[in-house]
Design a protein around this motif. Sequence first.
Motif, PDB file in Angstrom:
ATOM      1  N   SER A  49       0.816  -1.221   0.000  1.00 37.54           N
ATOM      2  CA  SER A  49       0.000   0.000   0.000  1.00 37.54           C
ATOM      3  C   SER A  49       0.848   1.269   0.000  1.00 37.54           C
ATOM      4  O   SER A  49       0.317   2.358  -0.188  1.00 37.54           O
ATOM      5  CB  SER A  49      -0.941   0.015   1.216  1.00 37.54           C
ATOM      6  OG  SER A  49      -0.225   0.256   2.409  1.00 37.54           O
ATOM      7  N   SER A  83      -4.415   7.747   2.464  1.00 39.35           N
ATOM      8  CA  SER A  83      -3.587   6.622   2.020  1.00 39.35           C
ATOM      9  C   SER A  83      -2.674   6.143   3.149  1.00 39.35           C
ATOM     10  O   SER A  83      -2.384   4.947   3.254  1.00 39.35           O
ATOM     11  CB  SER A  83      -2.764   7.010   0.789  1.00 39.35           C
ATOM     12  OG  SER A  83      -1.828   8.011   1.109  1.00 39.35           O
ATOM     13  N   THR A 119      -2.742   2.346   4.958  1.00 39.52           N
ATOM     14  CA  THR A 119      -1.629   1.434   5.247  1.00 39.52           C
ATOM     15  C   THR A 119      -1.851   0.727   6.581  1.00 39.52           C
ATOM     16  O   THR A 119      -1.633  -0.479   6.711  1.00 39.52           O
ATOM     17  CB  THR A 119      -0.299   2.212   5.280  1.00 39.52           C
ATOM     18  OG1 THR A 119      -0.107   2.858   4.024  1.00 39.52           O
ATOM     19  CG2 THR A 119       0.868   1.296   5.581  1.00 39.52           C
ATOM     20  N   THR A 145      -7.525   1.102  -3.324  1.00 35.95           N
ATOM     21  CA  THR A 145      -6.209   0.484  -3.128  1.00 35.95           C
ATOM     22  C   THR A 145      -6.214  -1.043  -3.157  1.00 35.95           C
ATOM     23  O   THR A 145      -5.308  -1.654  -3.721  1.00 35.95           O
ATOM     24  CB  THR A 145      -5.625   0.932  -1.785  1.00 35.95           C
ATOM     25  OG1 THR A 145      -6.563   0.645  -0.745  1.00 35.95           O
ATOM     26  CG2 THR A 145      -5.353   2.426  -1.783  1.00 35.95           C
ATOM     27  N   THR A 187      -3.556  -4.185  -4.774  1.00 42.75           N
ATOM     28  CA  THR A 187      -2.724  -5.075  -3.947  1.00 42.75           C
ATOM     29  C   THR A 187      -3.007  -6.538  -4.270  1.00 42.75           C
ATOM     30  O   THR A 187      -2.128  -7.389  -4.148  1.00 42.75           O
ATOM     31  CB  THR A 187      -2.969  -4.838  -2.447  1.00 42.75           C
ATOM     32  OG1 THR A 187      -4.301  -5.213  -2.099  1.00 42.75           O
ATOM     33  CG2 THR A 187      -2.753  -3.387  -2.074  1.00 42.75           C
TER      34      THR A 187
END
Length: 551
Positions: free
Chosen positions: A185, A357, A361, A422, A426
């Motif tokens: 991330s 963001s 994480t 996101t 991933t």
Amino acid sequence: MHDSLSIYAHVEREASKNIEENERECFKDAIVSSRSLNKGFVESSTLKNAIPEIAACIISASFHISVGLSMAYSAILIPHLEAADAELHATQEQTSWIASVVVVCAPLGAVLGGFLMETVGRLRTLQFGSIPCIAGWILIALSTNIPMLLAGRLLAGMATALATSPAIVYITEVARPELRGSMISFGPTLASFGMVLSYLKGAYMHWRIVAWLSIVYAVVPIILIELFVPESPVWLVAKGRHAEARKALEWLYKYEAKQGKVCAAEAQYTTITKENEIKLNEQRKSKHGGVSTKLRGFLKPTGWKPMMILFLLFSFQQFSGIYITLFYAVTWFQEVGSGVDAYVASILVGVTRFLCSMVNTWLLRRYKRRPLCIISSFGMALCMIVSGYFTYLIKEGDRSGYWVPVVCLLLYVCTSMVGMLTIPWTMTAELFPTEIRGIAHSISYSIANLLMFAALQSYRSLQDFLGGSYAVQWFFAGVSIGAAIFVWLLLPETHGKKLSEIEEYFHNNFLAAGAETKARKQRARRRQQSREKSPATQPLNPSKSKPVQNV
């Protein structure tokens, strides 16, 4: 007596065979098909222990800053090109191409990157990817016509795929399971930082100066990687470069305490070499090698199932408006008609995305993927419904809530960062098995960018077809609700899972709803079968066993 001895020998052989099979399966589980550091070999990470890994992951992901710059650049460029007194004038059709062309070349870059990763290594491919990025920004800065701008955007788009796919694969192979999600991330986090820089510079600088300055963010990763970061030990072992692999592992795990008499780097080296041997043995057993083996890998449940799931997940992601609002940020605020300075609002969007963001994480490390995606989708839908309603009121002349669409878009960005923006990216490296991971990641990345291109190209058409900005926002809300339903039905949970467990999931499941319950029952059944087959359950006196014919 001879029959009894034969029965006993048969039982002993079967018990030995079962033990060997169980040991082999346990070892395959222990080494984690992800090629990541396993908790079985290395103790739970502390900050000090993980510093080299974290540094390597962040540096390898640093090119994502250039990705963010490329994505947000259209938002600050288009208003200048559409202005009546523009230095370079462009029509709406041309500006839609300027916004979307940055992703149309990404599939070529991703596929090329997939093959280069296996040939020259993860980090060397990343460095090669910086070259078209630098060339693209130079072309944009020197542009005297629209075709030069488009060519520069094309090169920048190819670089985003060519240089970011290796970073994700590298992080997947280097980071231990408990750090993998948060390390991956970092890419979106740095891309968000790049967007902030682009929006901020665009508000106060000429677009040509912004292009010149953007070259710096493509050059710095090349230097940092060359000076500090070791190549992926997994790739080095696969290429027979064992001395370099040992050296890389010693650098990555230099702060780890010894596990008994063996240091962590040596334990991980043993793990990687054993895993590579298993992979090579499986390839030797296969009748077809090379490309044919990889193609056949896509026909297995572990190949076509995750590919189909990712295609649908990215379709929902792109047409829920996540990237449209980022690529057209300034234009979006101008068309909503809120009266707020569009450039200032776009900077707020960039800052919000960057801050969220960093929170993301932490979320990825702590919480499961499926709940995050569902919460994210419903939050996005609510924001777009409310924003669309107040945009409609503004269009009808009621400006009492002129500030609401701006606040709603900021909240929309926040909720998208919780999961839907996101997590799909991933998963491109998490869902596929080792044998096809590099190419499968590149293909899924290509598909995502083609869908992004389609979504960006459709924005102007959607406005004309649906009747305005407010209707487009309600369309995005509907797609977001569909995304929540899709995630509940089909998206598998990957949080805290070894990639070998994810691979096993696709062998046994397609629907994610109820999969955990099914998995628990299967584990209980296997434990029961294992107990029944173990030597301890066999009769001690073979003469009392049921007679069988001696052949």
